[in-house]
Design a protein around this motif. Structure first.
Motif, PDB file in Angstrom:
ATOM      1  N   HIS A   1       0.853  -1.188   0.000  1.00  0.00           N
ATOM      2  CA  HIS A   1       0.000   0.000   0.000  1.00  0.00           C
ATOM      3  C   HIS A   1       0.882   1.229   0.000  1.00  0.00           C
ATOM      4  CE1 HIS A   1       0.869   0.152   4.302  1.00  0.00           C
ATOM      5  NE2 HIS A   1       0.566  -1.140   4.327  1.00  0.00           N
ATOM      6  N   ASN A   2       0.264   2.401   0.047  1.00  0.00           N
ATOM      7  CA  ASN A   2       1.034   3.632  -0.037  1.00  0.00           C
ATOM      8  C   ASN A   2       1.514   4.116   1.334  1.00  0.00           C
ATOM      9  OD1 ASN A   2      -1.486   4.376   0.835  1.00  0.00           O
ATOM     10  ND2 ASN A   2      -1.588   6.233  -0.391  1.00  0.00           N
ATOM     11  N   GLY A   3       1.379   3.290   2.359  1.00  0.00           N
ATOM     12  CA  GLY A   3       1.911   3.609   3.679  1.00  0.00           C
ATOM     13  C   GLY A   3       3.372   3.199   3.778  1.00  0.00           C
ATOM     14  N   PRO A   4       4.029   3.569   4.875  1.00  0.00           N
ATOM     15  CA  PRO A   4       5.440   3.221   5.029  1.00  0.00           C
ATOM     16  C   PRO A   4       5.635   1.710   5.138  1.00  0.00           C
ATOM     17  CG  PRO A   4       4.586   4.179   7.052  1.00  0.00           C
ATOM     18  CD  PRO A   4       3.507   4.300   6.026  1.00  0.00           C
TER      19      PRO A   4
ATOM     20  N   THR B   1       9.706  -5.941   1.477  1.00  0.00           N
ATOM     21  CA  THR B   1      10.166  -4.853   0.624  1.00  0.00           C
ATOM     22  C   THR B   1      11.216  -4.057   1.392  1.00  0.00           C
ATOM     23  OG1 THR B   1       8.454  -3.343   1.445  1.00  0.00           O
ATOM     24  CG2 THR B   1       7.930  -4.620  -0.532  1.00  0.00           C
ATOM     25  N   PRO B   2      12.042  -3.256   0.695  1.00  0.00           N
ATOM     26  CA  PRO B   2      12.951  -2.365   1.407  1.00  0.00           C
ATOM     27  C   PRO B   2      12.156  -1.376   2.262  1.00  0.00           C
ATOM     28  CG  PRO B   2      13.529  -2.499  -0.932  1.00  0.00           C
ATOM     29  CD  PRO B   2      12.228  -3.216  -0.749  1.00  0.00           C
ATOM     30  N   ALA B   3      12.765  -0.856   3.314  1.00  0.00           N
ATOM     31  CA  ALA B   3      12.058   0.013   4.272  1.00  0.00           C
ATOM     32  C   ALA B   3      11.460   1.252   3.608  1.00  0.00           C
ATOM     33  CB  ALA B   3      13.005   0.420   5.395  1.00  0.00           C
ATOM     34  N   GLY B   4      12.089   1.798   2.588  1.00  0.00           N
ATOM     35  CA  GLY B   4      11.597   3.023   1.956  1.00  0.00           C
ATOM     36  C   GLY B   4      10.562   2.801   0.877  1.00  0.00           C
ATOM     37  N   PHE B   5      10.179   1.552   0.606  1.00  0.00           N
ATOM     38  CA  PHE B   5       9.233   1.268  -0.479  1.00  0.00           C
ATOM     39  C   PHE B   5       7.824   1.695  -0.083  1.00  0.00           C
ATOM     40  CE2 PHE B   5       6.069  -1.413  -2.516  1.00  0.00           C
ATOM     41  CZ  PHE B   5       6.386  -1.230  -3.858  1.00  0.00           C
ATOM     42  N   ARG B   6       7.165   2.407  -0.994  1.00  0.00           N
ATOM     43  CA  ARG B   6       5.757   2.777  -0.867  1.00  0.00           C
ATOM     44  C   ARG B   6       5.114   2.659  -2.239  1.00  0.00           C
ATOM     45  NH1 ARG B   6       4.130   7.546   2.951  1.00  0.00           N
ATOM     46  NH2 ARG B   6       5.535   7.223   4.686  1.00  0.00           N
ATOM     47  N   ALA B   7       3.934   2.120  -2.298  1.00  0.00           N
ATOM     48  CA  ALA B   7       3.194   2.094  -3.561  1.00  0.00           C
ATOM     49  C   ALA B   7       2.721   3.515  -3.849  1.00  0.00           C
ATOM     50  CB  ALA B   7       2.016   1.150  -3.462  1.00  0.00           C
ATOM     51  N   GLU B   8       2.721   3.880  -5.117  1.00  0.00           N
ATOM     52  CA  GLU B   8       2.289   5.223  -5.500  1.00  0.00           C
ATOM     53  C   GLU B   8       0.891   5.157  -6.098  1.00  0.00           C
ATOM     54  OE1 GLU B   8       5.167   7.450  -7.794  1.00  0.00           O
ATOM     55  OE2 GLU B   8       6.791   6.270  -6.894  1.00  0.00           O
ATOM     56  N   ILE B   9       0.040   6.086  -5.668  1.00  0.00           N
ATOM     57  CA  ILE B   9      -1.343   6.128  -6.142  1.00  0.00           C
ATOM     58  C   ILE B   9      -1.356   6.377  -7.648  1.00  0.00           C
ATOM     59  CG2 ILE B   9      -3.516   7.424  -6.006  1.00  0.00           C
ATOM     60  CD1 ILE B   9      -2.858   7.832  -3.026  1.00  0.00           C
ATOM     61  N   GLY B  10      -2.152   5.591  -8.363  1.00  0.00           N
ATOM     62  CA  GLY B  10      -2.276   5.715  -9.803  1.00  0.00           C
ATOM     63  C   GLY B  10      -1.417   4.731 -10.571  1.00  0.00           C
TER      64      GLY B  10
END
Length: 164
Positions: free
Chosen positions: A38-41, A94-103
């Motif tokens: 998801h787009n959370g941390p 996933t790596p700690a900095g990974f976030r899904a981007e909306i769209g």
């Protein structure tokens, strides 16, 4: 009376039923994949395990799939590799900095040690609608045959979810 009791005791062992042995053909061991990004941390986790067949000595046990290559690919061609840790077999992070981007759309791809490849369909990340109002409501439900009714709290959130 004694004679009837003797007849009943003699007939009881004859009334037993022989056990029926069920022979189930060996089923396929299926791969189970669980997880969410998801787009959370992060880090976000994907868990991969193998099912057991009915009647197997492993029935009911979770058998992790280890050593797999797990990647997340977005619609722009960027690839993120997920790593398995020693302490958490069958879980890929996933790596700690990974976030899904909306769209953007994301595809999960897995290759097991045996060489089998699994791929999900692309899934687009949509923004969630904003919560406009939150309210509480107490609810009382009468229970038949009891003096004290059941009660609880109902949490109500109002959102404006567009049709698209």
């Amino acid at each position: 009376m004694l004679r009837r009791l003797i007849y009943i005791l003699l007939l009881l062992p004859m009334a037993c039923i022989d056990p029926f042995k069920v022979e189930v053909p060996e089923g396929q061991q299926l791969v189970t994949i669980e997880g969410i990004i998801h787009n959370g941390p992060g880090p976000h986790a994907i868990s991969i395990s193998r099912s057991a067949t009915y009647g197997s000595v492993f029935e009911g046990l979770i058998r992790p799939v280890t050593g797999a290559t797990v990647v997340i690919r977005d619609n722009e061609g960027r690839i993120t590799f997920l790593e398995e840790t020693e302490n958490s077999r069958g879980n890929y992070f996933t790596p700690a900095g990974f976030r899904a981007e909306i769209g953007k759309s994301y595809t999960l791809q897995i290759q097991t040690v045996e060489g089998k490849v699994y791929s999900s369909l692309p899934e687009r990340v949509l923004s969630s609608p904003a919560i406009e109002n939150v309210s509480l409501k107490t609810v009382t439900i009468p229970v038949e045959g009891e003096i004290i009714p059941r009660s609880g709290v109902q949490l109500i959130s109002e959102i404006n979810d567009p049709a698209d």
